[in-house]
Motif scaffolding. Sequence first.
Motif, PDB file in Angstrom:
ATOM      1  N   THR A 103      -9.032  46.162 -57.273  1.00  0.00           N
ATOM      2  CA  THR A 103      -7.839  46.056 -58.111  1.00  0.00           C
ATOM      3  C   THR A 103      -6.691  46.830 -57.473  1.00  0.00           C
ATOM      4  N   VAL A 104      -5.539  46.176 -57.362  1.00  0.00           N
ATOM      5  CA  VAL A 104      -4.384  46.812 -56.729  1.00  0.00           C
ATOM      6  C   VAL A 104      -3.448  47.372 -57.793  1.00  0.00           C
ATOM      7  N   LYS A 105      -3.106  48.632 -57.637  1.00  0.00           N
ATOM      8  CA  LYS A 105      -2.167  49.306 -58.538  1.00  0.00           C
ATOM      9  C   LYS A 105      -0.899  49.640 -57.758  1.00  0.00           C
ATOM     10  N   ILE A 106       0.246  49.209 -58.289  1.00  0.00           N
ATOM     11  CA  ILE A 106       1.539  49.490 -57.650  1.00  0.00           C
ATOM     12  C   ILE A 106       2.294  50.507 -58.493  1.00  0.00           C
ATOM     13  N   THR A 107       2.656  51.620 -57.882  1.00  0.00           N
ATOM     14  CA  THR A 107       3.475  52.634 -58.556  1.00  0.00           C
ATOM     15  C   THR A 107       4.889  52.549 -58.003  1.00  0.00           C
ATOM     16  N   PRO A 108       5.869  52.161 -58.825  1.00  0.00           N
ATOM     17  CA  PRO A 108       7.252  52.045 -58.335  1.00  0.00           C
ATOM     18  C   PRO A 108       7.818  53.390 -57.885  1.00  0.00           C
ATOM     19  N   ALA A 109       8.950  53.338 -57.234  1.00  0.00           N
ATOM     20  CA  ALA A 109       9.619  54.561 -56.782  1.00  0.00           C
ATOM     21  C   ALA A 109      10.026  55.410 -57.979  1.00  0.00           C
ATOM     22  N   ALA A 110      10.227  56.691 -57.733  1.00  0.00           N
ATOM     23  CA  ALA A 110      10.610  57.621 -58.797  1.00  0.00           C
ATOM     24  C   ALA A 110      11.851  57.110 -59.529  1.00  0.00           C
ATOM     25  N   GLY A 111      11.750  57.082 -60.844  1.00  0.00           N
ATOM     26  CA  GLY A 111      12.874  56.643 -61.659  1.00  0.00           C
ATOM     27  C   GLY A 111      12.958  55.145 -61.854  1.00  0.00           C
ATOM     28  N   LYS A 112      11.990  54.403 -61.304  1.00  0.00           N
ATOM     29  CA  LYS A 112      12.005  52.951 -61.418  1.00  0.00           C
ATOM     30  C   LYS A 112      10.796  52.470 -62.225  1.00  0.00           C
ATOM     31  N   SER A 113      10.953  51.328 -62.876  1.00  0.00           N
ATOM     32  CA  SER A 113       9.836  50.747 -63.623  1.00  0.00           C
ATOM     33  C   SER A 113       9.242  49.540 -62.911  1.00  0.00           C
ATOM     34  N   THR A 114       9.977  49.003 -61.918  1.00  0.00           N
ATOM     35  CA  THR A 114       9.506  47.874 -61.123  1.00  0.00           C
ATOM     36  C   THR A 114       9.856  48.124 -59.663  1.00  0.00           C
ATOM     37  N   VAL A 115       9.236  47.336 -58.776  1.00  0.00           N
ATOM     38  CA  VAL A 115       9.558  47.452 -57.351  1.00  0.00           C
ATOM     39  C   VAL A 115      10.696  46.476 -57.064  1.00  0.00           C
ATOM     40  N   GLU A 116      11.902  46.976 -57.182  1.00  0.00           N
ATOM     41  CA  GLU A 116      13.090  46.157 -56.980  1.00  0.00           C
ATOM     42  C   GLU A 116      13.431  46.077 -55.494  1.00  0.00           C
ATOM     43  N   LEU A 117      13.863  44.893 -55.074  1.00  0.00           N
ATOM     44  CA  LEU A 117      14.289  44.681 -53.693  1.00  0.00           C
ATOM     45  C   LEU A 117      15.719  44.156 -53.720  1.00  0.00           C
TER      46      LEU A 117
END
Length: 235
Positions: A103-117
């Motif tokens: 199972t892959v867990k993605i932790t966004p950058a500090a202060g973010k709720s999603t991995v925005e590009l």
Amino acid sequence: MTALKKARRRMVPVAALAAGAAIALTGCSSGQISQTADQVAAINGNHADVGKIALRNVHIVFPAQGTEYNNTKGGKAIIALSIINNSPSVPDELTSLTTDLGTVKITPAAGKSTVELAPQQTVVAATKPVKPTTPAADSHGASPTSAAPTSAKPDAHGTDHADVAEATTDPEAKPILIEITGLTKDITPGLTYNVAFNFKQNGTVQVQVPVDAGATERHESDKSGATEAEHKSGH
């Protein structure tokens, strides 16, 4: 004397010279360690492209001692890479990763709720746990200024520069974290493992992800060291 005999006699000294040269080269290089053996090859991660998204240096991190990552069955592993959104105007989002490794867990950058590009932005996946998403307050109760969200107002031409400001930020300053948990098998250096990267706008790309072999040291005996020194002094 026939022409054939003369030709054979001329070939004898030529063959002798060639054999002597081969012996000299062998003696010169014996006990010496080649230049490539001195070098520790860094992991060359894989790369892939899907739409306007580019994945670079994709690899599974070799587990460091004293960490919770062990790359063994039932344990955890980290995927590191850089993600570049080459679109000049369209943002995207890394929504998930899928693999039969676990199972892959993605932790966004500090202060973010999603991995925005954001357009023209690079996002880096860290090789170690990221800082907490909620910054600690200082002695005066104020949050650190570095955690403040980036914002920008449209200029006189109506252009919003928020994405531009985000793109110029050092991507390694606010990395994301990609962990594989509950590993279904041991992860072995030298092998590659299939991982699918899923993006909201640009779709899915399959990547054969190699494993970082970790730092290795070259071992040489006293004999090989002395021979190498003699070789350098003699040549």
